[in-house]
Design an enzyme around this catalytic site. Structure first.
Site, PDB file in Angstrom:
ATOM      1  N   PHE A  77       1.074  -1.262   0.023  1.00  0.00           N
ATOM      2  CA  PHE A  77       0.003  -0.024   0.197  1.00  0.00           C
ATOM      3  C   PHE A  77       0.841   1.281  -0.143  1.00  0.00           C
ATOM      4  O   PHE A  77       0.294   2.315  -0.340  1.00  0.00           O
ATOM      5  CB  PHE A  77      -0.896   0.088   1.166  1.00  0.00           C
ATOM      6  CG  PHE A  77      -0.050   0.486   2.443  1.00  0.00           C
ATOM      7  CD1 PHE A  77      -0.217   1.879   2.816  1.00  0.00           C
ATOM      8  CD2 PHE A  77      -0.112  -0.516   3.638  1.00  0.00           C
ATOM      9  CE1 PHE A  77       0.467   1.991   3.998  1.00  0.00           C
ATOM     10  CE2 PHE A  77       0.939  -0.020   4.451  1.00  0.00           C
ATOM     11  CZ  PHE A  77       1.024   1.345   4.802  1.00  0.00           C
ATOM     12  N   LYS A  90      -0.894  -6.745  -9.439  1.00  0.00           N
ATOM     13  CA  LYS A  90      -2.017  -6.742  -8.139  1.00  0.00           C
ATOM     14  C   LYS A  90      -1.647  -5.826  -7.178  1.00  0.00           C
ATOM     15  O   LYS A  90      -0.699  -5.978  -6.416  1.00  0.00           O
ATOM     16  CB  LYS A  90      -1.773  -8.411  -7.665  1.00  0.00           C
ATOM     17  CG  LYS A  90      -3.177  -9.006  -7.063  1.00  0.00           C
ATOM     18  CD  LYS A  90      -3.866  -8.097  -5.924  1.00  0.00           C
ATOM     19  CE  LYS A  90      -2.921  -8.230  -4.583  1.00  0.00           C
ATOM     20  NZ  LYS A  90      -3.405  -7.018  -3.438  1.00  0.00           N
ATOM     21  N   GLU A 122      -5.116  -3.673  -2.110  1.00  0.00           N
ATOM     22  CA  GLU A 122      -6.573  -3.544  -2.157  1.00  0.00           C
ATOM     23  C   GLU A 122      -6.920  -2.063  -1.384  1.00  0.00           C
ATOM     24  O   GLU A 122      -7.842  -1.534  -1.373  1.00  0.00           O
ATOM     25  CB  GLU A 122      -7.469  -4.640  -1.569  1.00  0.00           C
ATOM     26  CG  GLU A 122      -7.157  -5.009  -0.072  1.00  0.00           C
ATOM     27  CD  GLU A 122      -5.949  -5.877   0.096  1.00  0.00           C
ATOM     28  OE1 GLU A 122      -4.715  -5.551  -0.636  1.00  0.00           O
ATOM     29  OE2 GLU A 122      -6.000  -6.838   1.093  1.00  0.00           O
ATOM     30  N   SER A 174       4.973  -6.919   3.327  1.00  0.00           N
ATOM     31  CA  SER A 174       5.569  -7.517   4.835  1.00  0.00           C
ATOM     32  C   SER A 174       6.147  -8.851   4.615  1.00  0.00           C
ATOM     33  O   SER A 174       6.173  -9.622   3.833  1.00  0.00           O
ATOM     34  CB  SER A 174       4.315  -7.440   5.958  1.00  0.00           C
ATOM     35  OG  SER A 174       3.541  -8.583   5.207  1.00  0.00           O
ATOM     36  N   CYS A 232       9.713   1.637   3.770  1.00  0.00           N
ATOM     37  CA  CYS A 232      10.418   0.517   3.943  1.00  0.00           C
ATOM     38  C   CYS A 232      11.849   0.918   4.186  1.00  0.00           C
ATOM     39  O   CYS A 232      12.819   0.081   4.732  1.00  0.00           O
ATOM     40  CB  CYS A 232      10.631  -0.630   3.027  1.00  0.00           C
ATOM     41  SG  CYS A 232      11.348  -0.179   1.583  1.00  0.00           S
ATOM     42  N   GLU A 248       8.730  -4.070  13.266  1.00  0.00           N
ATOM     43  CA  GLU A 248       8.605  -3.236  12.240  1.00  0.00           C
ATOM     44  C   GLU A 248       7.266  -2.426  12.932  1.00  0.00           C
ATOM     45  O   GLU A 248       6.151  -3.119  12.960  1.00  0.00           O
ATOM     46  CB  GLU A 248       8.159  -3.753  10.709  1.00  0.00           C
ATOM     47  CG  GLU A 248       8.073  -2.446  10.141  1.00  0.00           C
ATOM     48  CD  GLU A 248       7.862  -3.042   8.491  1.00  0.00           C
ATOM     49  OE1 GLU A 248       7.563  -4.028   8.133  1.00  0.00           O
ATOM     50  OE2 GLU A 248       8.352  -2.303   7.638  1.00  0.00           O
TER      51      GLU A 248
END
Ligand code: NAD
Length: 493
Positions: free
Chosen positions: A158, A182, A185, A235, A290, A384
Site C-alpha cells: 500500500f 496486483k 486493495e 511485509s 521500508c 516493524e
C-alpha cells in the site's frame, strides 16, 4: 480509534480490473476503500479470485508472441511516450496518490518523479542489454541473447501506490514480458490510471493487466501454471509465504519484505544535517517507508543531537506536513507499540498518540513520536512499527551499536552519521543491510543502481530495479554456430 465516516456514497465508482485492454465490471465481492485523511468512502475494490486472474493470464499469453517478437528498441518507444504522459499528468497522478494513500502533496509528487526515473531506466535498456558474441575456436562462435521469461506477475504493497508498481512494470515489459499487476486493495486507484496511460502510449492490449484483490488472488498467482515469474513487495510474513508458494510451483520469485532500519549517530556528526535527516527519515511519508529510520542508535555523547532532533520533530505537524497512516488498525497498532515501550521503561520525548486534526476527525493520524532509552529487547526496537516513531537506543561505542544493528532479523537499510571517513567505512563494511548510507537518512539507490535488502527484508536472488532486475526478467539463449566446414570436429565443437 477514530470514527469511520463510511456511510456516505463513495466518491468514485468501484475500481475495475483491467484485462485484455478493457476495464471489466467487477464480479467479485467489493471491499470499501477509505480516504485515510478523513475516513470517508473513496471507492470499492473487487476481491478477485482465480477466475479473473485466469482471464488476465490468458490475455497476456495471447499478447506475448507479438510483444516479445518485437525488438527491444521498438518496445521501449512505448515507454518514451509513456514518460511524457507521466509528465503531462504529473499533478493529477500526485493528487490521486494523496487521496488514496494520504501522503502529502510533495511526497506524492516525489513518488511520481521516481516513477518517471524508473521509466527512463527502461528506455535505456537497449543500450544495456546487448548480448555477447565471441569466436571460441576458429570459425566457431558463441552468442548470448536475452529473452523474456513470459507472463509475469507483480504484487504491490500500500505504501507507494504509483512508484512500487513502476519498480517492475517498465523493466519487465520493455524486456518483452507481459505483466499482471496486483495492487494493494488499500490503494487500488492509481493502478487504473497507469493502465490508461500505458494504453495511450501505445502498449498493445493484454501486455499489461491489473487484477485487484487480496490474499485469494495472490495465492492464485502463486499457483497459476501460466505465470512464470512473480515479484512481491510487502511485509516479511507475506513475502515468505508468496516466495514459498511461487517457488514450490517452480516459478522464479523475488519477494521483498519488511524492514527495521537502524541509523547509527556518532558524537562527531554534524548537528543540523544529522538531526534534520533523522527526522525526515522517520517522519517522511508518515514513517510508512521500508527505508524509514526506525531505530536511532545514539553512540556516546549525542544528547545535543537528540535535543535538536526533537525540535525538528515538533515542526512536523499532522494534517500540515504529515499525512495520516493508512488505516484505523495501523493507528491502533502504532500507538500500542508506543504505550508498551513507555510501560517497559522507555522515555517519551515526543508523544504523537491520540492526534486529531480539526476538520478531519475521521482521519487516521499519528503525530511524530520520539522515545529515548529504548532497550534493544523491547518490541518497539525489534519489530516493524511502520509509523512516524523513532526509538532511540543508547550505545557506549561503535561496536556495541553495530552489534545492535546486526542483531536485527531484517536487513533493508542502515546509515551512519559521522564526520569521520574511517568510522563511516568501518560501519558500512559491517552493517548487515543491503542498502547503507553515510550521512543519508534514506539511502535509496537511484537508477541505474538496484534496490533490494538482505536477510528477512528480501527472499530470492538479485534486486528488483536497475541492473539487478535484468537478470530476473530475462533468460539467456546461448547459441553456438560453426561456419567453417573445413575445421572438421574437435573436442568441443
Ligand atoms: P502486506 O504484506 O500486508 O501486503 C502486500 C501485498 O500482499 C498486498 O498486495 C496484499 O493484498 C497482499 N497480501 C496481504 N496479506 C496477504 C496474505 N495473507 N496472503 C497473500 N497476500 C497477501 O504489506 P503492506 O501492509 O501493504 O505494505 C507494508 C509492508 O511492505 C511493510 O512491511 C513494508 O516494510 C513493506 N515494504 C517493503 C519494501 C521493500 O522494498 N522491502 C517496499 C515497500 C514496502
Amino acid at each position: 480509534m477514530p470514527a469511520t465516516v463510511a456511510k456516505s456514497p463513495p466518491k468514485y465508482p468501484p475500481v475495475r480490473n483491467y484485462i485484455g485492454g478493457q476495464f471489466v465490471p467487477p464480479k467479485a465481492p467489493l471491499l470499501e476503500v477509505l480516504n485515510p485523511a478523513d475516513g470517508t468512502l473513496l471507492s470499492q475494490v473487487p476481491l478477485s479470485t482465480e477466475g479473473e486472474l485466469d482471464a488476465a493470464v490468458r490475455a497476456a499469453r495471447e499478447a506475448l508472441p507479438g510483444w516479445s517478437g518485437r525488438t527491444i528498441k521498438d518496445r521501449v518507444q512505448v515507454f518514451y511516450r509513456y514518460r511524457s504522459l507521466l509528465e503531462r499528468d504529473f499533478a493529477s497522478l500526485a493528487a490521486l496518490i494523496t487521496e488514496e494513500h494520504g501522503k502529502t502533496r510533495s511526497e506524492a509528487e516525489a513518488e511520481v518523479a521516481k516513477a518517471i526515473e524508473l521509466t527512463e531506466f527502461a528506455c535505456s535498456l537497449p543500450q544495456i542489454v546487448t548480448g555477447e558474441v565471441l569466436e571460441v575456436s576458429r570459425g566457431v562462435e558463441c552468442r548470448t541473447d536475452r529473452l523474456p521469461v513470459g507472463v509475469v506477475a507483480s504484487i504491490a504493497p500500500f505504501n507507494f501506490p504509483n512508484m512500487v508498481p513502476h519498480w517492475t512494470i517498465p523493466n519487465a515489459i520493455a524486456l518483452g514480458n507481459c505483466l499482471v499487476l496486483k495492487p494493494s486493495e488499500l490503494v487500488p486507484l492509481s493502478a487504473g490510471r497507469i493502465a490508461e496511460l500505458l494504453a495511450e502510449a501505445g502498449l498493445p492490449d493484454g501486455v499489461f493487466s491489473v487484477v485487484h484483490g487480496g490474499r485469494a488472488v495472490v495465492e492464485a498467482i502463486g499457483d497459476h501454471p501460466g505465470i512464470s515469474a512473480v515479484t512481491f513487495v510487502g511485509s516479511t510474513r507475506v513475502a515468505q509465504a508468496v516466495y514459498r508458494r511461487a517457488t514450490a510451483n517452480l516459478k522464479r520469485a523475488l519477494a521483498l519484505g519488511g524492514a527495521k532500519n537502524h541509523l547509527l549517530v556518532l558524537p562527531d556528526a554534524d548537528l543540523e544535517m544529522t538531526s534534520s535527516n533523522v527526522v525526515a527519515s522517520m517522519a517522511g511519508c508518515t514513517g510508512q517507508r521500508c527505508m524509514a529510520a526506525s531505530v536511532m542508535v545514539a553512540v556516546g555523547g549525542t544528547d545535543h543531537i537528540v535535543r535538536r532532533l526533537v525540535e525538528h520533530a515538533r515542526a512536523v505537524v499532522p494534517g500540515e506536513n504529515l499525512g495520516p497512516v493508512i488505516s484505523g488498525e495501523a493507528k491502533e497498532r502504532i500507538e500500542r507499540y508506543v504505550t508498551e515501550a513507555e510501560q517497559a521503561g522507555a522515555t517519551l520525548l515526543l508523544d504523537g498518540r491520540n492526534t486529531v486534526v480539526p476538520g478531519r476527525e475521521g482521519g487516521f493520524y499519528v503525530g511524530p513520536t520520539v522515545l529515548d532509552h529504548v532497550r534493544p529487547d523491547m518490541a518497539i526496537a525489534r519489530e516493524e512499527v511502520f509509523g512516524p516513531v523513532l526509538a532511540i537506543v543508547r550505545a557506549g561505542d561503535v561496536d556495541q551499536a553495530l552489534a545492535i544493528e546486526n542483531a536485527s532479523a531484517y536487513g533493508n537499510a542502515a546509515s551512519v552519521f559521522t564526520e569521520s571517513g574511517g568510522l563511516a567505512r568501518y560501519v558500512t563494511e559491517r552493517a548487515s543491510a543491503g542498502m547503507v548510507g553515510v550521512n543519508v537518512g534514506v539511502p535509496v539507490p537511484r537508477e541505474p543502481f538496484s534496490f533490494g535488502g538482505w536477510n528477512d527484508s528480501k527472499f530470492g536472488v538479485g534486486d528488483i530495479t536497475g541492473h539487478g532486475s535484468i537478470e530476473f526478467w530475462t533468460r539467456t539463449r546461448k547459441t553456438t554456430t560453426k561456419w567453417n566446414r573445413e575445421a572438421g570436429t574437435n573436442w568441443m565443437s
